[in-house]
Design a protein around this motif. Structure first.
Motif, PDB file in Angstrom:
ATOM      1  N   ASN A  15       0.875  -1.170   0.000  1.00 17.28           N
ATOM      2  CA  ASN A  15       0.000   0.000   0.000  1.00 17.28           C
ATOM      3  C   ASN A  15       0.912   1.220   0.000  1.00 17.28           C
ATOM      4  N   PHE A  16       1.010   1.889  -1.155  1.00 18.72           N
ATOM      5  CA  PHE A  16       1.976   2.976  -1.319  1.00 18.72           C
ATOM      6  C   PHE A  16       1.296   4.243  -1.813  1.00 18.72           C
ATOM      7  N   LYS A  17       1.692   5.377  -1.220  1.00 18.48           N
ATOM      8  CA  LYS A  17       1.185   6.673  -1.659  1.00 18.48           C
ATOM      9  C   LYS A  17       2.239   7.754  -1.443  1.00 18.48           C
ATOM     10  N   LEU A  18       2.092   8.831  -2.215  1.00 20.41           N
ATOM     11  CA  LEU A  18       2.796  10.085  -1.985  1.00 20.41           C
ATOM     12  C   LEU A  18       1.752  11.072  -1.460  1.00 20.41           C
ATOM     13  N   PRO A  19       1.470  11.091  -0.164  1.00 22.04           N
ATOM     14  CA  PRO A  19       0.379  11.921   0.364  1.00 22.04           C
ATOM     15  C   PRO A  19       0.570  13.404   0.053  1.00 22.04           C
ATOM     16  N   TRP A  20      -0.504  14.018  -0.382  1.00 24.88           N
ATOM     17  CA  TRP A  20      -0.453  15.385  -0.864  1.00 24.88           C
ATOM     18  C   TRP A  20       0.019  16.373   0.209  1.00 24.88           C
ATOM     19  N   ASN A  21       0.950  17.229  -0.196  1.00 25.35           N
ATOM     20  CA  ASN A  21       1.409  18.373   0.601  1.00 25.35           C
ATOM     21  C   ASN A  21       2.084  17.977   1.907  1.00 25.35           C
ATOM     22  N   ARG A  22       2.470  16.732   2.046  1.00 28.79           N
ATOM     23  CA  ARG A  22       3.144  16.289   3.261  1.00 28.79           C
ATOM     24  C   ARG A  22       4.643  16.544   3.156  1.00 28.79           C
ATOM     25  N   PRO A  23       5.236  17.189   4.172  1.00 29.94           N
ATOM     26  CA  PRO A  23       6.688  17.259   4.268  1.00 29.94           C
ATOM     27  C   PRO A  23       7.222  15.980   4.912  1.00 29.94           C
ATOM     28  N   HIS A  24       8.459  16.010   5.331  1.00 25.38           N
ATOM     29  CA  HIS A  24       9.104  14.850   5.936  1.00 25.38           C
ATOM     30  C   HIS A  24       8.489  14.603   7.313  1.00 25.38           C
ATOM     31  N   SER A  25       7.720  13.530   7.447  1.00 24.52           N
ATOM     32  CA  SER A  25       6.998  13.285   8.698  1.00 24.52           C
ATOM     33  C   SER A  25       6.443  11.871   8.694  1.00 24.52           C
ATOM     34  N   GLY A  26       5.876  11.473   9.834  1.00 23.80           N
ATOM     35  CA  GLY A  26       5.321  10.129   9.946  1.00 23.80           C
ATOM     36  C   GLY A  26       4.195  10.052  10.950  1.00 23.80           C
ATOM     37  N   ASP A  27       3.626   8.853  11.083  1.00 22.36           N
ATOM     38  CA  ASP A  27       2.509   8.597  12.009  1.00 22.36           C
ATOM     39  C   ASP A  27       1.349   9.555  11.784  1.00 22.36           C
ATOM     40  N   TYR A  28       1.028   9.825  10.512  1.00 17.10           N
ATOM     41  CA  TYR A  28      -0.132  10.648  10.193  1.00 17.10           C
ATOM     42  C   TYR A  28      -1.203   9.772   9.546  1.00 17.10           C
ATOM     43  N   ALA A  29      -2.385  10.345   9.355  1.00 14.63           N
ATOM     44  CA  ALA A  29      -3.511   9.608   8.762  1.00 14.63           C
ATOM     45  C   ALA A  29      -3.673   8.248   9.444  1.00 14.63           C
ATOM     46  N   LEU A  30      -3.783   8.274  10.766  1.00 16.92           N
ATOM     47  CA  LEU A  30      -3.817   7.011  11.514  1.00 16.92           C
ATOM     48  C   LEU A  30      -5.084   6.215  11.248  1.00 16.92           C
ATOM     49  N   ASN A  31      -6.186   6.874  10.898  1.00 17.09           N
ATOM     50  CA  ASN A  31      -7.377   6.111  10.511  1.00 17.09           C
ATOM     51  C   ASN A  31      -7.061   5.221   9.312  1.00 17.09           C
ATOM     52  N   GLU A  32      -6.392   5.801   8.333  1.00 17.26           N
ATOM     53  CA  GLU A  32      -6.041   5.053   7.124  1.00 17.26           C
ATOM     54  C   GLU A  32      -5.078   3.919   7.450  1.00 17.26           C
ATOM     55  N   LEU A  33      -4.066   4.211   8.263  1.00 16.22           N
ATOM     56  CA  LEU A  33      -3.095   3.181   8.628  1.00 16.22           C
ATOM     57  C   LEU A  33      -3.759   2.016   9.336  1.00 16.22           C
ATOM     58  N   PHE A  34      -4.569   2.302  10.330  1.00 16.96           N
ATOM     59  CA  PHE A  34      -5.129   1.199  11.115  1.00 16.96           C
ATOM     60  C   PHE A  34      -6.280   0.497  10.400  1.00 16.96           C
ATOM     61  N   ASP A  35      -6.926   1.157   9.462  1.00 15.06           N
ATOM     62  CA  ASP A  35      -7.856   0.436   8.592  1.00 15.06           C
ATOM     63  C   ASP A  35      -7.092  -0.582   7.746  1.00 15.06           C
ATOM     64  N   TRP A  36      -5.910  -0.169   7.268  1.00 14.08           N
ATOM     65  CA  TRP A  36      -5.087  -1.093   6.490  1.00 14.08           C
ATOM     66  C   TRP A  36      -4.627  -2.266   7.360  1.00 14.08           C
ATOM     67  N   ILE A  37      -4.199  -1.986   8.570  1.00 20.53           N
ATOM     68  CA  ILE A  37      -3.749  -3.076   9.469  1.00 20.53           C
ATOM     69  C   ILE A  37      -4.891  -4.055   9.703  1.00 20.53           C
ATOM     70  N   LYS A  38      -6.092  -3.543   9.923  1.00 23.76           N
ATOM     71  CA  LYS A  38      -7.237  -4.447  10.105  1.00 23.76           C
ATOM     72  C   LYS A  38      -7.444  -5.312   8.874  1.00 23.76           C
ATOM     73  N   SER A  39      -7.249  -4.716   7.691  1.00 22.78           N
ATOM     74  CA  SER A  39      -7.497  -5.457   6.452  1.00 22.78           C
ATOM     75  C   SER A  39      -6.512  -6.601   6.257  1.00 22.78           C
ATOM     76  N   ILE A  40      -5.252  -6.434   6.687  1.00 19.51           N
ATOM     77  CA  ILE A  40      -4.278  -7.494   6.485  1.00 19.51           C
ATOM     78  C   ILE A  40      -4.352  -8.555   7.579  1.00 19.51           C
ATOM     79  N   LEU A  41      -5.017  -8.223   8.694  1.00 22.04           N
ATOM     80  CA  LEU A  41      -5.153  -9.194   9.765  1.00 22.04           C
ATOM     81  C   LEU A  41      -6.417 -10.040   9.607  1.00 22.04           C
TER      82      LEU A  41
END
Length: 488
Positions: free
Chosen positions: A462-488
């Protein structure tokens, strides 16, 4: 039921590796929305027997109420700049807090880094965290979790790593170098558990990887800004041009295929592919209500019959995000139809100045000073070394110089791209990779190459270049944890 294992540990573990389930300490954390999450904490769990840095070579484990031996384990690392990272407690504002609130066991390991030092008997500093020590520590932590899996809450067959920047590189390395024999002697010497170190999934925010080619990639992409937005000396301009010219052959050698249709991805069409990914990112933000001005290089269509060029329209993360940041300019059309990439890259440079060439292996080249990556490779005396032949030759003036075999081995051990299609390693099946569309800490091809190579090998990416994001992490946690649920 969680059982004490001190007696069992005498037979099951090497001396010094201990987990006592009776020593958990109750705690709680308040989430941003007000939810209180209760947990049991197991702290100061040393994952090796030969400890060089007692401040970092251990992990803390947090078990939420209701978790058992089948619960997945979320394992974030806080490595930044390849420096040492101490184990932390739960942070309700980042992925560790969200994972605990989702009901996952959270294991937070520390790791040595380029600044890790111990003092010898003679009072001299000994640097104990240069490459690949930080990665080895995280591997040892995984082995520890697997070693005590029968007695510790959480399922060691469902470990999901997470990291940002250099920590994102560590997460990628955990996923790409699983159980590889090249690391075995180091881990044995450290006193790590004699277990597997594979993980279930790797979450990688803006991973700083492929260091031996990152300088080339940076100039290949951003060279278009040299005479517009990026002030360079004549010496730096020469370095930029020379590095950029070397990247095409590397891209060709990767033999990448576009995941969408299987067609070859080469030096000739690679920038068009970057444009497609950026258009997709901007279109998603536009669908979410962001203004995307034509001043950034995008072109638009108002036609009701026009179909978006990349994968149609889709819903981005539900929470508040930089998608809503307004950028000066005119709002144009409903669909984004094209992009002037050079113009867009000059916009990126206008928001965050670029690194000077070379961006990573920089010390002594065209006036460059030592970078964190340069200091990652070195010896116990604290001396640092070049990790590319190009920079070594430029810094020394010796056109025939090459980095030593030992250095080449260290560079290989710290690059997940080295292990693709390597029969000696297993590779995680699931990958979540993000690199902001405004992140210039490394160039777009670096994470794109990782994602595409994994997709070409049949991995779930699951790969993206999120719009207007600078160098950072742990954002869009709803999206991340929806993905984790999907793979589990």
């Amino acid at each position: 039921m969680v059982l004490p294992v001190c007696a069992m540990a005498k037979e099951k573990t090497a001396p010094g590796l201990v987990f006592d389930a009776s020593k958990g300490v109750a705690g709680s954390v308040s989430m941003p929305e007000g939810k209180i999450v209760n947990y049991t904490a197991y702290t100061n769990l040393y994952y090796v027997t030969n400890i060089e840095d007692a401040t970092s070579q251990y992990l803390n484990v947090f078990v939420p109420e209701g978790a058992d031996e089948s619960t997945p384990i979320f394992m974030p690392n806080y490595v930044g700049g390849y420096m040492a990272a101490q184990p932390r407690s739960i942070n309700p504002g980042d992925a560790s807090g969200r994972a605990l609130a989702e009901g996952y066991v959270v294991a937070i390991p520390g790791a040595r880094g380029r600044n890790s030092v111990k003092i010898s008997k003679k009072g001299k500093p000994i640097y104990v965290g240069r490459a690949p020590k930080g990665l080895l520590d995280l591997k040892a932590a995984v082995r520890y979790l697997r070693h005590f899996d029968p007695w510790m809450p959480g399922n060691a067959e469902r470990i999901i790593s997470d990291g940002t920047s250099a920590g994102g590189a560590m997460s990628a390395l955990l996923g790409a170098t699983e159980n590889h024999r090249a690391y075995a002697p180091y881990l044995k010497e450290m006193g790590a558990a004699d277990e597997r170190d594979d993980i279930y999934a790797a979450v990688c925010f803006c991973p700083i990887i492929d260091l031996e080619h990152a300088d080339m990639a940076y100039e290949w992409l951003y060279g278009c800004t040299n005479r517009v937005s990026r002030p360079l000396t004549d010496a730096q301009m020469k370095v930029s041009e020379e590095l950029a010219s070397r990247y095409a052959s590397y891209l060709e050698g990767l033999k990448l295929r576009k995941p969408e249709d299987g067609s070859p991805l080469t030096d000739h069409n690679y920038k068009d592919y970057i444009k497609e990914l950026l258009i997709k990112s901007a279109q998603a933000a536009k669908d979410f209500g962001a203004d995307i001005p034509d001043t950034l290089g995008f072109t638009f269509s108002n036609s009701q019959t026009f179909a978006p060029p990349v994968n149609g329209r889709f819903m981005p993360p539900r929470e508040s995000s930089p998608h809503r940041r307004m950028i000066p300019g005119n709002r144009q059309g409903e669909y984004i139809t094209g992009l002037d990439l050079d113009r867009y890259l000059n916009y990126v440079v206008s928001t965050i100045p670029l690194k000077t060439p070379p961006a990573f292996d920089s010390n002594g080249v065209a006036g460059g000073e030592a970078s964190g990556e340069y200091e990652e490779f070195g010896d116990e005396t604290g001396g640092s070394i070049h990790f590319t032949d190009y920079s070594l030759r430029q810094a020394t003036g010796n056109g025939e110089a090459t980095i030593e075999a030992k250095t080449k081995e260290l560079v290989m051990l710290m690059n997940p791209m080295s292990f693709h299609s390597d029969s000696g390693a297993t590779v995680a099946e699931h990958w979540y990779i993000r690199h902001g569309a405004r992140d210039r800490d490394t160039s777009f091809p670096v994470p794109i190459n990782l994602a595409v190579k994994l997709q070409n090998e049949g991995k779930d990416v699951n790969f993206k270049l999120p719009w207007n994001r600078p160098h950072s992490g742990d954002y869009a946690l709803n999206e991340l944890f929806d993905w984790i649920k999907s793979i589990l």
